[in-house]
Motif scaffolding. Structure first.
Motif, short mmCIF file in Angstrom:
data_model
loop_
_atom_site.label_atom_id
_atom_site.label_comp_id
_atom_site.label_asym_id
_atom_site.label_seq_id
_atom_site.Cartn_x
_atom_site.Cartn_y
_atom_site.Cartn_z
N UNK A 119 49.23 24.27 16.14
CA UNK A 119 49.93 24.62 17.37
C UNK A 119 49.10 25.70 18.06
N UNK A 120 48.65 25.41 19.26
CA UNK A 120 47.87 26.40 20.00
C UNK A 120 48.78 27.52 20.46
N UNK A 121 48.33 28.74 20.25
CA UNK A 121 49.08 29.90 20.70
C UNK A 121 48.52 30.41 22.02
N UNK A 122 49.34 31.07 22.78
CA UNK A 122 48.93 31.68 24.06
C UNK A 122 48.39 30.65 25.05
N UNK A 123 48.94 29.44 25.05
CA UNK A 123 48.47 28.40 25.96
C UNK A 123 48.62 28.85 27.41
N UNK A 124 49.78 29.42 27.73
CA UNK A 124 50.01 29.85 29.10
C UNK A 124 49.02 30.94 29.52
N UNK A 125 48.77 31.88 28.61
CA UNK A 125 47.84 32.97 28.93
C UNK A 125 46.42 32.42 29.14
N UNK A 126 46.02 31.50 28.29
CA UNK A 126 44.70 30.90 28.45
C UNK A 126 44.58 30.15 29.78
N UNK A 127 45.63 29.43 30.14
CA UNK A 127 45.62 28.71 31.42
C UNK A 127 45.57 29.69 32.59
N UNK A 128 46.30 30.80 32.46
CA UNK A 128 46.28 31.80 33.53
C UNK A 128 44.87 32.33 33.73
N UNK A 129 44.18 32.63 32.63
CA UNK A 129 42.82 33.16 32.74
C UNK A 129 41.85 32.11 33.26
N UNK A 130 42.10 30.85 32.93
CA UNK A 130 41.26 29.77 33.44
C UNK A 130 41.49 29.59 34.94
N UNK A 131 42.75 29.63 35.34
CA UNK A 131 43.10 29.46 36.75
C UNK A 131 42.69 30.67 37.58
N UNK A 132 42.85 31.87 37.02
CA UNK A 132 42.54 33.11 37.74
C UNK A 132 41.82 34.07 36.80
N UNK A 133 40.49 33.89 36.62
CA UNK A 133 39.73 34.75 35.69
C UNK A 133 39.80 36.23 36.03
N UNK A 134 39.98 36.55 37.30
CA UNK A 134 40.07 37.94 37.73
C UNK A 134 41.52 38.38 37.89
N UNK A 135 42.36 37.95 36.98
CA UNK A 135 43.81 38.15 37.07
C UNK A 135 44.17 39.62 37.29
N UNK A 136 43.53 40.51 36.60
CA UNK A 136 43.87 41.94 36.69
C UNK A 136 43.60 42.53 38.07
N UNK A 137 42.68 41.94 38.82
CA UNK A 137 42.34 42.49 40.14
C UNK A 137 43.16 41.85 41.26
N UNK A 138 44.00 40.88 40.95
CA UNK A 138 44.80 40.21 41.97
C UNK A 138 46.00 41.05 42.38
N UNK A 139 46.47 40.81 43.58
CA UNK A 139 47.69 41.48 44.03
C UNK A 139 48.89 40.89 43.30
N UNK A 140 50.02 41.55 43.42
CA UNK A 140 51.22 41.08 42.74
C UNK A 140 51.58 39.66 43.18
N UNK A 141 51.53 39.39 44.46
CA UNK A 141 51.88 38.05 44.96
C UNK A 141 50.90 36.99 44.46
N UNK A 142 49.63 37.34 44.36
CA UNK A 142 48.64 36.39 43.84
C UNK A 142 48.89 36.13 42.36
N UNK A 143 49.29 37.15 41.62
CA UNK A 143 49.62 36.96 40.20
C UNK A 143 50.84 36.06 40.05
N UNK A 144 51.82 36.25 40.91
CA UNK A 144 53.02 35.40 40.87
C UNK A 144 52.63 33.95 41.16
N UNK A 145 51.76 33.74 42.13
CA UNK A 145 51.30 32.38 42.43
C UNK A 145 50.58 31.77 41.23
N UNK A 146 49.72 32.53 40.58
CA UNK A 146 49.01 32.02 39.40
C UNK A 146 50.01 31.70 38.29
N UNK A 147 50.99 32.56 38.10
CA UNK A 147 52.00 32.32 37.07
C UNK A 147 52.79 31.06 37.37
N UNK A 148 53.20 30.88 38.62
CA UNK A 148 53.96 29.68 38.99
C UNK A 148 53.13 28.42 38.77
#
Length: 96
Positions: free
Chosen positions: A4-33
């Motif tokens: 069972x792969x762990x942290x699948x969602x987190x890995x996908x988030x980093x793949x979709x938005x590698x610069x996640x930490x530098x994004x604005x709150x709204x951009x992070x919400x979009x990546x999460x959605x």
């Protein structure tokens, strides 16, 4: 079949938005959605089911996890704790 792969969602988030930490709150919400829409949300269920030696053990682990999550949620709310996400929740391997 029991892998069972762990942290699948987190890995996908980093793949979709590698610069996640530098994004604005709204951009992070979009990546999460986006990531939420591409996953089934069944990771914890699969992990508990596949690691349980029997259906009785699964039910006990699921109940233990549900109870402890409920208590920790209430305590966290009362104490004003934040930063609760799957990467920092502790899950006991054998009892749930």
């Amino acid at each position: 079949a029991r892998n069972v792969l762990l942290n699948v969602e987190h890995r996908l988030m980093l793949h979709f938005a590698p610069d996640l930490e530098s994004l604005s709150l709204m951009q992070r919400v979009e990546a999460f959605k986006h990531v939420l829409a591409t996953t089934e949300g069944m990771d914890l269920y699969r992990l508990l089911w596949m690691k349980a030696p029997s259906s009785e053990a699964w039910l006990e682990r699921r109940s233990n996890f549900s109870r402890s999550l409920a208590v920790m949620s209430m305590v966290g709310h009362i104490l004003g704790l934040g930063d609760r996400h799957p990467s920092n929740l502790m899950l006991h391997r054998f009892s749930g």
